[in-house]
Design a protein around this motif. Structure first.
Motif, mmCIF file in Angstrom:
data_model
loop_
_atom_site.group_PDB
_atom_site.id
_atom_site.type_symbol
_atom_site.label_atom_id
_atom_site.label_comp_id
_atom_site.label_asym_id
_atom_site.label_seq_id
_atom_site.Cartn_x
_atom_site.Cartn_y
_atom_site.Cartn_z
ATOM 1 N N ASN A 1 0.876 -1.176 -0.044
ATOM 2 C CA ASN A 1 -0.062 0.012 -0.073
ATOM 3 C C ASN A 1 0.792 1.090 -0.072
ATOM 4 O O ASN A 1 0.355 2.404 -0.025
ATOM 5 C CB ASN A 1 -0.988 0.026 1.184
ATOM 6 C CG ASN A 1 -1.904 -1.159 1.112
ATOM 7 O OD1 ASN A 1 -2.559 -1.293 0.157
ATOM 8 N ND2 ASN A 1 -1.837 -2.004 2.386
ATOM 9 N N ASP B 1 -1.526 9.376 11.808
ATOM 10 C CA ASP B 1 -1.446 9.226 10.393
ATOM 11 C C ASP B 1 -1.592 10.495 9.834
ATOM 12 O O ASP B 1 -1.619 11.657 10.578
ATOM 13 C CB ASP B 1 -2.385 8.127 9.870
ATOM 14 C CG ASP B 1 -3.836 8.713 10.363
ATOM 15 O OD1 ASP B 1 -4.259 9.678 9.969
ATOM 16 O OD2 ASP B 1 -4.474 7.791 10.848
ATOM 17 N N ALA C 1 -4.239 11.225 7.704
ATOM 18 C CA ALA C 1 -5.463 10.764 6.735
ATOM 19 C C ALA C 1 -6.398 12.136 6.787
ATOM 20 O O ALA C 1 -7.755 11.884 6.697
ATOM 21 C CB ALA C 1 -5.923 9.530 7.057
ATOM 22 N N LEU D 1 -6.323 5.741 5.146
ATOM 23 C CA LEU D 1 -5.396 6.385 3.993
ATOM 24 C C LEU D 1 -5.796 5.971 2.553
ATOM 25 O O LEU D 1 -5.750 6.763 1.778
ATOM 26 C CB LEU D 1 -4.069 6.008 4.373
ATOM 27 C CG LEU D 1 -3.353 6.623 5.671
ATOM 28 C CD1 LEU D 1 -2.137 5.749 6.090
ATOM 29 C CD2 LEU D 1 -3.146 8.191 5.436
ATOM 30 N N LYS E 1 1.312 8.634 1.800
ATOM 31 C CA LYS E 1 0.881 7.756 2.996
ATOM 32 C C LYS E 1 1.859 7.835 4.096
ATOM 33 O O LYS E 1 2.956 7.368 3.917
ATOM 34 C CB LYS E 1 0.203 6.572 2.786
ATOM 35 C CG LYS E 1 -0.781 6.548 1.804
ATOM 36 C CD LYS E 1 -1.213 5.210 1.205
ATOM 37 C CE LYS E 1 -2.031 5.193 0.232
ATOM 38 N NZ LYS E 1 -1.291 5.320 -1.338
ATOM 39 N N ILE F 1 3.170 2.801 2.072
ATOM 40 C CA ILE F 1 2.978 3.599 3.158
ATOM 41 C C ILE F 1 4.306 3.850 3.798
ATOM 42 O O ILE F 1 5.133 2.862 3.941
ATOM 43 C CB ILE F 1 1.954 2.736 4.242
ATOM 44 C CG1 ILE F 1 0.573 2.444 3.786
ATOM 45 C CG2 ILE F 1 2.136 3.315 5.679
ATOM 46 C CD1 ILE F 1 -0.219 1.857 4.831
ATOM 47 N N SER G 1 -5.775 3.220 10.699
ATOM 48 C CA SER G 1 -4.982 4.170 9.814
ATOM 49 C C SER G 1 -4.729 3.764 8.445
ATOM 50 O O SER G 1 -5.049 4.438 7.432
ATOM 51 C CB SER G 1 -3.762 4.411 10.471
ATOM 52 O OG SER G 1 -3.782 4.966 11.805
ATOM 53 N N ARG G 2 -4.431 2.489 8.068
ATOM 54 C CA ARG G 2 -4.251 2.052 6.797
ATOM 55 C C ARG G 2 -5.494 2.448 5.873
ATOM 56 O O ARG G 2 -5.500 2.647 4.951
ATOM 57 C CB ARG G 2 -3.532 0.698 6.741
ATOM 58 C CG ARG G 2 -3.442 0.192 5.176
ATOM 59 C CD ARG G 2 -3.479 -1.435 5.274
ATOM 60 N NE ARG G 2 -4.868 -1.818 5.928
ATOM 61 C CZ ARG G 2 -4.960 -3.115 6.361
ATOM 62 N NH1 ARG G 2 -3.983 -3.691 6.536
ATOM 63 N NH2 ARG G 2 -6.271 -3.490 6.964
ATOM 64 N N ILE H 1 -5.082 8.979 -0.168
ATOM 65 C CA ILE H 1 -3.850 9.861 0.307
ATOM 66 C C ILE H 1 -3.026 9.585 -0.427
ATOM 67 O O ILE H 1 -2.325 8.387 -0.496
ATOM 68 C CB ILE H 1 -3.601 9.847 1.918
ATOM 69 C CG1 ILE H 1 -4.668 10.181 2.670
ATOM 70 C CG2 ILE H 1 -2.584 10.693 2.150
ATOM 71 C CD1 ILE H 1 -5.399 11.552 2.399
#
Length: 817
Positions: A681, A744, A746, A717, A725, A683, A713-714, A722
């Motif tokens: 992802n 985060d 987000a 996001l 991230k 991140i 949070s993931r 976003i």
């Protein structure tokens, strides 16, 4: 992105260690000097590749070396660039604190403290082509006009020989110009800067005659000179030089001297006849055509420069005969073939002999023998027999000699000619072709540059592409010269060039012992994943019904029923344990997917290492160093796979026994378990955990809490799309409590729902993605299980000069829980 995520903590610790070492290397007096002084250094303005101006700014090997000293010491250094005579004069007059590229001379000791040499250069004699054909030694130049740079360190030594009429020039450029235009008979200069100005100005009439006798004139030793009275600065410079690592010096040398320098007087070792030497003296250029789209072998870059394996070879060959080899620009290999037929080019850089080409070209002994492989989509199985390609459509570029050979030997394969390798791989990716046939090196290069993300190398042919220099067949002298060059090519040089460009990404037939273990592991993971899917749905449904029923029963309990209250409390604790296990099961399924993804790269590295050793052995290039390093890499990747399994097992089998544990270890375990999700992802994890923070409690439950917060949070996001991230995890100690903050970018939680995030079954996600259990469970594990507290709020912050906002969870846990 992967490197940032995986090694952020490692880099931070390394940088911190470097700073510690740097500070401890200097005395308090030296630190004060560094803090309060700006020193000046004189550098030559036209001394390529060591010191020169590029767009008005300092550049070169010595400039980069000086920056390493600044990095190690923290010194503030002001650079003054001028001619050598002027900076030497200013240094003598104490207008400069330091001087660069100064060579040791006894009479300079009175005003200079010398560092050890950081580079040594051979000095050579330059002369015009066609002259001094009977040269033997210095005596052959007796009475001649010799150009020499003013104030060069060996001027007095040469003058004392009383053999020549010396003519001084202010720099190497003027010295080479005087030689080219006949103002002097020969010129003494260091090899590198002399060659640079000859090439830059296009002086095709200049050659290297010989190296200056090292017994008479020592090599040019480049040092940094420090003003004589400044012992503190001299100590700082020497300590800084000692702090420069071997790896940093190797990187610096590779940047500026990636091609090994072969002195031009080695032309005498090639065994050329007088007729061949005369031919080279009279020939202004050797015109060469190349394949402009065949990396890593060769291509023309955006600026029209020849780059790749053959470019490195021809730099070496050009120096071996001191002859310019000029690339004739074409737009395709087909056009290069036509140019060869019409004699617009004298040679083809890299070509395979065929009966048709023999009609107009002669071929040297092959200097490259490259395996032929086939690239297909990822779902195609390993091809161990080319006959299995019967009636399949495979691509190969137009004009390639291998087309003719393949059509004769494999008549049942449908050969489709494509424009170039990129066109061929693109058509395989789109399903227009079953496969693409090419060299292992060129296909691997395209894969590494992102062209083959959905492709792989599936099999190889028994034949190899034997590639030679193709020479126009009406020029036998040129053919004989190039044949001698190929025979005299240094083996180490050959190996260095190949090692710089060829990396292996070849899927060969797999060791079945390994594959059995891997299949068993994949099968077990698949079963666990399927079981997780089933049990998660069932557990959530049953638990929701049970919790709702028990909640109603508890509300109706009579205050006097103390025993029933105790019983119901115990039942609710049991339910909470089931909720924890349910959430753990959900995390486990997600981690199984992560682990499967994490294994791909180390497995690929193991395969690449093994096949890389095999390829280098088949070329006779396998060195002990490469063999040992590859074995180390294979072992490290195997250990990584084992560690991943251990982390997963410890998470699954962990119990609720209170133990003393280190917070940083658990955070590292968390990062290992969610590594696949982080990578997939994109991140950025920014982790700053205070070292040696210890807790007495339940490490697995804390780990579950961190995973729950990370998952939330993931998800937000990704939901809010976003672009960059970030998730930050920090920790520190405050009033005998350990504080853990997770935030985060987000953009935060809606104010209306912020107070409800820890409520049971509260979720803003679709029912297929969220149960509303995770954060509620996190709250109970922190507050009830660890006697701590957890809260969440929206925060605004700055990171790397950018403003961000997002949700920030703050966990506070007593050191002794």
């Amino acid at each position: 992105m992967k490197i940032i995520i995986l090694f952020m903590m490692f880099f931070s610790s390394v940088i911190a260690q470097i700073n510690i070492e740097k500070n401890e290397s200097f005395s308090d007096i030296e630190k004060e000097y560094i803090k309060t002084n700006t020193v000046t250094i004189g550098m030559i303005e036209d001394y390529y590749p060591f010191a020169f101006k590029n767009n008005g700014k300092p550049n070169g090997y010595s400039y980069d070396y000086l920056n390493l000293i600044i990095k190690k010491s923290g010194l503030k250094i002001d650079i003054k660039m001028d001619t050598w005579s002027n900076i030497l004069k200013k240094f003598k007059n104490k207008e400069l604190n330091l001087i660069d590229t100064i060579s040791y001379k006894k009479d300079r000791e009175s005003f200079t403290n010398f560092t050890e040499p950081y580079f040594q250069i051979a000095n050579v004699i330059f002369a015009r082509k066609g002259e001094f054909l009977d040269y033997e030694n210095f005596e052959s130049l007796k009475g001649m006009k010799i150009g020499i740079t003013k104030d060069i360190y060996y001027y007095d030594t040469v003058k004392d020989l009383n053999l020549f009429e010396l003519v001084t020039y202010k720099n190497s450029k003027e010295n080479m110009k005087a030689l080219a235009f006949g103002d002097v008979d020969a010129a003494f200069n260091n090899h590198m800067s002399g060659q640079r100005y000859v090439s830059e100005a296009g002086y095709t009439n200049i050659k290297i005659l010989d190296e200056l006798n090292s017994n008479t004139i020592k090599k040019e030793d480049l040092r940094i000179g420090v003003e004589k009275e400044n012992d503190i600065l001299y100590s700082i410079i020497n300590k800084s030089i000692k702090l420069i690592s071997r790896k940093e010096l190797e990187k610096l040398n590779n940047k500026w001297f990636s091609t090994r320098i072969i002195p031009d007087n080695q032309v005498n070792d090639i065994g050329l006849t007088k007729e061949e030497k005369k031919y080279l003296d009279e020939k202004e250029f050797i015109n060469m055509c190349i394949d402009p789209h065949w990396m890593p072998f060769e291509k023309l870059d955006e600026k029209g420069n020849h780059i790749g394996i053959t470019a490195d070879y021809y730099k070496v060959l050009s120096k071996m005969i001191n002859q310019n080899i000029r690339v004739i620009k074409t737009t395709s290999w087909n056009q290069s073939i036509e140019y060869a037929k019409s004699r617009k080019c004298d040679i083809l850089s890299l070509a395979m002999q065929t009966p048709e080409r023999k009609q107009y070209m002669d071929f040297t002994t092959p200097y490259l023998k490259i395996p032929i492989v086939i690239a297909t989509k990822l779902d195609v199985p390993f091809i161990d027999n080319i006959a299995s390609l019967k009636n399949k459509s495979v691509g190969i570029p137009k004009g390639y000699a291998f087309v003719e050979l393949l059509k004769k030997k494999y008549k049942n394969i449908n050969i489709i000619e494509v424009d170039d390798i990129k066109d061929g791989l693109k058509k395989v990716n789109q399903g227009e072709l079953y496969g693409y046939i090419g060299t292992l090196a060129s296909i691997s290069y395209q894969f590494q540059n992102g062209l083959g993300t959905a492709l792989k190398i599936t099999g190889k042919f028994d034949e190899k592409w034997e590639l030679a220099i193709a020479v126009r067949n009406d020029d036998k002298i040129l053919f004989n010269i190039l044949e001698k060059l190929v025979e005299k090519m240094d083996v180490l040089e050959h190996q260095r060039i190949l090692s710089n460009w060829i990396s292996i990404k070849y899927e060969k037939e797999i060791n079945y012992t390994i594959i059995i273990y891997l299949l068993v592991a994949v099968f077990v993971i698949a079963l666990l994943f399927l079981y997780r899917q089933y049990s998660l749905k069932k557990s959530n449904r049953d638990l929701k019904i049970a919790v709702e029923k028990k909640t109603k029963d508890l509300q109706a309990l009579n205050e006097s029923l103390e025993s029933r209250i105790k019983e119901e409390v115990e039942k609710n604790l049991d339910i909470q344990e089931k909720l924890f296990k349910s959430e753990k099961m959900a995390s486990m399924g997600e981690m199984i997917g992560n682990i499967a993804h994490q294994w791909r790269q180390p497995l690929s590295m193991i395969s690449m290492g093994a096949t890389g050793m095999q390829l280098q052995k088949s070329h006779g290039l396998l060195s002990d160093e490469f063999f040992e390093q590859t074995c180390i890499d294979i072992n490290e990747n195997a250990q990584y796979l084992s560690k991943t399994i251990d982390d997963f097992r410890n998470f699954i089998l962990g119990d609720r026994t209170k133990v003393v544990f280190t917070l940083s270890n658990e955070i590292n375990r968390f990062l290992s378990l969610v590594k696949g999700s982080i990578t997939n992802n994109n991140i950025n994890m920014i982790v700053n955990i205070e070292k040696e923070l210890e807790l007495f409690g339940y490490p697995n439950e804390l780990l579950q809490c961190v995973i729950n917060i990370f998952n939330n949070s993931r998800d937000i996001l990704l939901e809010r799309e976003i672009k960059n991230k970030y998730i930050f995890i920090t920790s520190y100690t405050e009033n005998n409590n350990i504080i853990i903050k997770i935030k985060d970018n987000a953009r935060g939680i809606n104010k209306d729902i912020l107070p409800k995030v820890f409520d049971l079954y509260f979720t803003t996600k679709h029912q297929s993605k969220g149960t509303g259990i995770g954060l509620h469970m996190t709250y109970n594990l922190i507050v009830k299980g660890m006697n701590g507290s957890i809260e969440v709020h929206n925060a605004k912050y700055t990171y790397e000069n950018n403003e961000y906002s997002g949700a920030e969870f703050v966990i506070k846990i007593p050191k002794e829980t």
